[in-house]
Design an enzyme around this catalytic site. Structure first.
Site, PDB file in Angstrom:
ATOM      1  N   GLY A 175       0.590  -4.970   1.008  1.00 46.46           N
ATOM      2  CA  GLY A 175      -0.588  -5.053   0.137  1.00 46.46           C
ATOM      3  C   GLY A 175      -0.301  -5.761  -1.189  1.00 46.46           C
ATOM      4  N   GLU A 223      -0.582  -9.345  -0.444  1.00 49.82           N
ATOM      5  CA  GLU A 223      -2.008  -9.620  -0.204  1.00 49.82           C
ATOM      6  C   GLU A 223      -2.779  -9.675  -1.521  1.00 49.82           C
ATOM      7  OE1 GLU A 223      -2.002  -6.425   2.880  1.00 49.82           O
ATOM      8  OE2 GLU A 223      -3.042  -7.936   4.072  1.00 49.82           O
ATOM      9  N   ALA A 265       0.875  -1.173   0.000  1.00 45.81           N
ATOM     10  CA  ALA A 265       0.000   0.000   0.000  1.00 45.81           C
ATOM     11  C   ALA A 265       0.913   1.224   0.000  1.00 45.81           C
ATOM     12  CB  ALA A 265      -0.866  -0.011   1.256  1.00 45.81           C
ATOM     13  N   GLU A 286       4.393  -5.262   7.374  1.00 45.63           N
ATOM     14  CA  GLU A 286       3.621  -4.205   8.040  1.00 45.63           C
ATOM     15  C   GLU A 286       4.052  -3.940   9.470  1.00 45.63           C
ATOM     16  OE1 GLU A 286       2.302  -6.425   5.969  1.00 45.63           O
ATOM     17  OE2 GLU A 286       0.661  -5.551   4.802  1.00 45.63           O
TER      18      GLU A 286
HETATM   19  N1  CO8 Z   1       4.580   3.147  -0.747  1.00 47.76           N
HETATM   20  C1  CO8 Z   1       4.969   4.311  -1.305  1.00 47.76           C
HETATM   21  N2  CO8 Z   1       6.086   4.448  -2.011  1.00 47.76           N
HETATM   22  C2  CO8 Z   1       6.860   3.368  -2.170  1.00 47.76           C
HETATM   23  C3  CO8 Z   1       6.532   2.127  -1.613  1.00 47.76           C
HETATM   24  C4  CO8 Z   1       5.317   2.033  -0.882  1.00 47.76           C
HETATM   25  N3  CO8 Z   1       4.884   0.878  -0.323  1.00 47.76           N
HETATM   26  N4  CO8 Z   1       7.507   1.234  -1.916  1.00 47.76           N
HETATM   27  C5  CO8 Z   1       8.407   1.917  -2.662  1.00 47.76           C
HETATM   28  N5  CO8 Z   1       8.038   3.197  -2.805  1.00 47.76           N
HETATM   29  C6  CO8 Z   1       8.727   4.264  -3.545  1.00 47.76           C
HETATM   30  C7  CO8 Z   1       9.935   4.783  -2.790  1.00 47.76           C
HETATM   31  O1  CO8 Z   1       9.544   5.745  -1.833  1.00 47.76           O
HETATM   32  C8  CO8 Z   1      10.721   5.383  -3.924  1.00 47.76           C
HETATM   33  O2  CO8 Z   1      10.158   6.608  -4.295  1.00 47.76           O
HETATM   34  P1  CO8 Z   1      11.105   7.915  -4.556  1.00 47.76           P
HETATM   35  O3  CO8 Z   1      11.994   7.489  -5.702  1.00 47.76           O
HETATM   36  O4  CO8 Z   1      10.149   8.996  -4.909  1.00 47.76           O
HETATM   37  O5  CO8 Z   1      11.871   8.115  -3.305  1.00 47.76           O
HETATM   38  C9  CO8 Z   1      10.458   4.411  -5.069  1.00 47.76           C
HETATM   39  O6  CO8 Z   1       9.264   3.737  -4.747  1.00 47.76           O
HETATM   40  C10 CO8 Z   1      11.558   3.373  -5.248  1.00 47.76           C
HETATM   41  O7  CO8 Z   1      11.733   2.704  -4.018  1.00 47.76           O
HETATM   42  P2  CO8 Z   1      13.160   2.568  -3.275  1.00 47.76           P
HETATM   43  O8  CO8 Z   1      14.058   3.684  -3.654  1.00 47.76           O
HETATM   44  O9  CO8 Z   1      12.893   2.368  -1.818  1.00 47.76           O
HETATM   45  O10 CO8 Z   1      13.683   1.225  -3.957  1.00 47.76           O
HETATM   46  P3  CO8 Z   1      14.739   0.197  -3.361  1.00 47.76           P
HETATM   47  O11 CO8 Z   1      15.086  -0.731  -4.469  1.00 47.76           O
HETATM   48  O12 CO8 Z   1      15.822   0.883  -2.652  1.00 47.76           O
HETATM   49  O13 CO8 Z   1      13.915  -0.623  -2.238  1.00 47.76           O
HETATM   50  C11 CO8 Z   1      12.012  -1.818  -1.388  1.00 47.76           C
HETATM   51  C12 CO8 Z   1      12.856  -1.451  -2.624  1.00 47.76           C
HETATM   52  C13 CO8 Z   1      12.841  -2.728  -0.465  1.00 47.76           C
HETATM   53  C14 CO8 Z   1      10.790  -2.586  -1.889  1.00 47.76           C
HETATM   54  C15 CO8 Z   1      11.590  -0.524  -0.645  1.00 47.76           C
HETATM   55  O14 CO8 Z   1      11.039   0.380  -1.596  1.00 47.76           O
HETATM   56  C16 CO8 Z   1      10.608  -0.735   0.436  1.00 47.76           C
HETATM   57  O15 CO8 Z   1      10.942  -1.206   1.503  1.00 47.76           O
HETATM   58  N6  CO8 Z   1       9.319  -0.349   0.212  1.00 47.76           N
HETATM   59  C17 CO8 Z   1       8.267  -0.450   1.175  1.00 47.76           C
HETATM   60  C18 CO8 Z   1       7.807  -1.881   1.364  1.00 47.76           C
HETATM   61  C19 CO8 Z   1       6.722  -1.974   2.429  1.00 47.76           C
HETATM   62  O16 CO8 Z   1       6.929  -1.734   3.591  1.00 47.76           O
HETATM   63  N7  CO8 Z   1       5.510  -2.374   2.006  1.00 47.76           N
HETATM   64  C20 CO8 Z   1       4.381  -2.544   2.884  1.00 47.76           C
HETATM   65  C21 CO8 Z   1       3.613  -1.267   2.985  1.00 47.76           C
HETATM   66  S1  CO8 Z   1       2.325  -1.364   4.188  1.00 47.76           S
HETATM   67  C22 CO8 Z   1       1.073  -2.192   3.401  1.00 47.76           C
HETATM   68  O17 CO8 Z   1       1.199  -2.632   2.297  1.00 47.76           O
HETATM   69  C23 CO8 Z   1      -0.192  -2.333   4.187  1.00 47.76           C
HETATM   70  C24 CO8 Z   1      -1.295  -3.026   3.382  1.00 47.76           C
HETATM   71  C25 CO8 Z   1      -2.612  -3.024   4.160  1.00 47.76           C
HETATM   72  C26 CO8 Z   1      -3.222  -1.635   4.244  1.00 47.76           C
HETATM   73  C27 CO8 Z   1      -4.602  -1.685   4.810  1.00 47.76           C
HETATM   74  C28 CO8 Z   1      -5.221  -0.330   5.146  1.00 47.76           C
HETATM   75  C29 CO8 Z   1      -5.083   0.767   4.145  1.00 47.76           C
END
Ligand code: CO8
Length: 261
Positions: free
Chosen positions: A115, A118, A70, A138
């Site tokens: 997400g 999921e 998400a 999460e």
């Molecule tokens: N949300 C928003 N932006 C994201 C997300 C995300 N989940 N994942 C990546 N991005 C963005 C980064 O911020 C970045 O943007 P920018 O270039 O503008 O800074 C761009 O995508 C590229 O990402 P990275 O530079 O971080 O890329 P890396 O290769 O260094 O890392 C990772 C890749 C490991 C996947 C890293 O991006 C990461 O850890 N992302 C988050 C993963 C995460 O925690 N996901 C779970 C989110 S919580 C969730 O999904 C809850 C679901 C249920 C919700 C229910 C109620 C609403």
């Protein structure tokens, strides 16, 4: 049927009846913001309505991610009320995918986190690429999975492994995901979509009503009414033209021509 212009989805159909839905926000690793979810919901409705679509394949744009979760920026402003509402709304969309009357295959082509995992779990079948990483991180954000992950992961991999993944937040790589039954198969990145299409082609040869009823019956295996549901759907199919055609074709040693009724 004409399809609307989407902002964050690519939606194409081919002559065989395979629809390919690509979540297209690669600069944010295809993270699910409200707009993506809204468009996903519309695409599921189109899939249900269109007689031209027999199987839906869902994947992510780019080479890095299926869906990295998400959208954390949007999540960060949720409060108790809006958080519960957002979780329920997302669950409803993912339930519609799981209950879709047409087979849904997820091609998990990279990170499938939160997400994203999921969403993959809501699909009926998952094909992972070799670089896929699947996890529910999460808890690292002070949250729990909210789009059905706490329910679907234990069903797919068992309670112990689900607890380990959810409580550590650590992802598993494609080979471990396959060993634990979280994905059906692993393919190289340039072959995964073709493999999913081959599965789709094999499915399309079968009666559409039989496919939709099979999905419904298998989904019911997770409720205590599953056996009754199976018998009821089986009986319903016995009065269809497709059933008559399928059995006649076998007995007459010819290929069946299913009409979906
Ligand atoms: N949300 C928003 N932006 C994201 C997300 C995300 N989940 N994942 C990546 N991005 C963005 C980064 O911020 C970045 O943007 P920018 O270039 O503008 O800074 C761009 O995508 C590229 O990402 P990275 O530079 O971080 O890329 P890396 O290769 O260094 O890392 C990772 C890749 C490991 C996947 C890293 O991006 C990461 O850890 N992302 C988050 C993963 C995460 O925690 N996901 C779970 C989110 S919580 C969730 O999904 C809850 C679901 C249920 C919700 C229910 C109620 C609403």
């Amino acid at each position: 049927m004409t399809f609307p212009e989407f902002k964050h989805l690519l939606f194409e159909t081919d002559a065989e009846g395979i629809a390919l839905l690509t979540i297209n926000r690669p600069d944010k690793l295809n993270a699910l913001n409200n707009k993506v979810l809204e468009e996903l919901d519309t695409a599921i409705s189109l899939t249900e309505k269109s007689d031209d679509i027999r199987v839906l394949i869902i994947t992510g744009a780019g080479e890095k991610a299926f869906v990295a979760g998400a959208d954390i920026k949007e999540l960060s402003s949720l409060n108790r009320e809006s958080g519960e509402k957002a979780s329920s709304a997302g669950q409803q969309i993912f339930n519609r995918i799981e209950q879709c009357s047409k087979p849904v295959i997820g091609v998990v082509n990279g990170y499938a986190l939160g997400g994203g995992a999921e969403l993959a779990m809501a699909c009926h079948i998952r094909i992972a690429t070799e670089v896929a990483q699947i996890g529910l991180p999460e808890v690292s954000l002070g949250l729990i999975p909210g789009y059905g992950g706490t329910q679907r992961l234990p069903r797919l991999v068992g309670k112990s492994k689900a607890m380990e993944m959810i409580l550590t937040g650590q992802p598993v790589a494609a080979d471990e995901a396959k060993t634990m039954g979280l994905v059906n198969d692993i393919k190289p990145a340039d072959k995964a979509l073709d493999h999913a299409k081959k599965l789709a082609t094999a499915m399309i040869k079968n009666g559409p009503l039989a496919l939709s009823h099979a999905i419904s019956a298998v989904n019911a295996s997770q409720s205590k009414h599953g056996f009754a549901r199976e018998a009821s759907l089986f009986g319903r199919l016995c009065e269809t033209e497709d059933f008559k055609e399928g059995t006649s074709a076998f007995l007459e040693k010819r290929k069946p021509a299913f009409k979906g009724h």
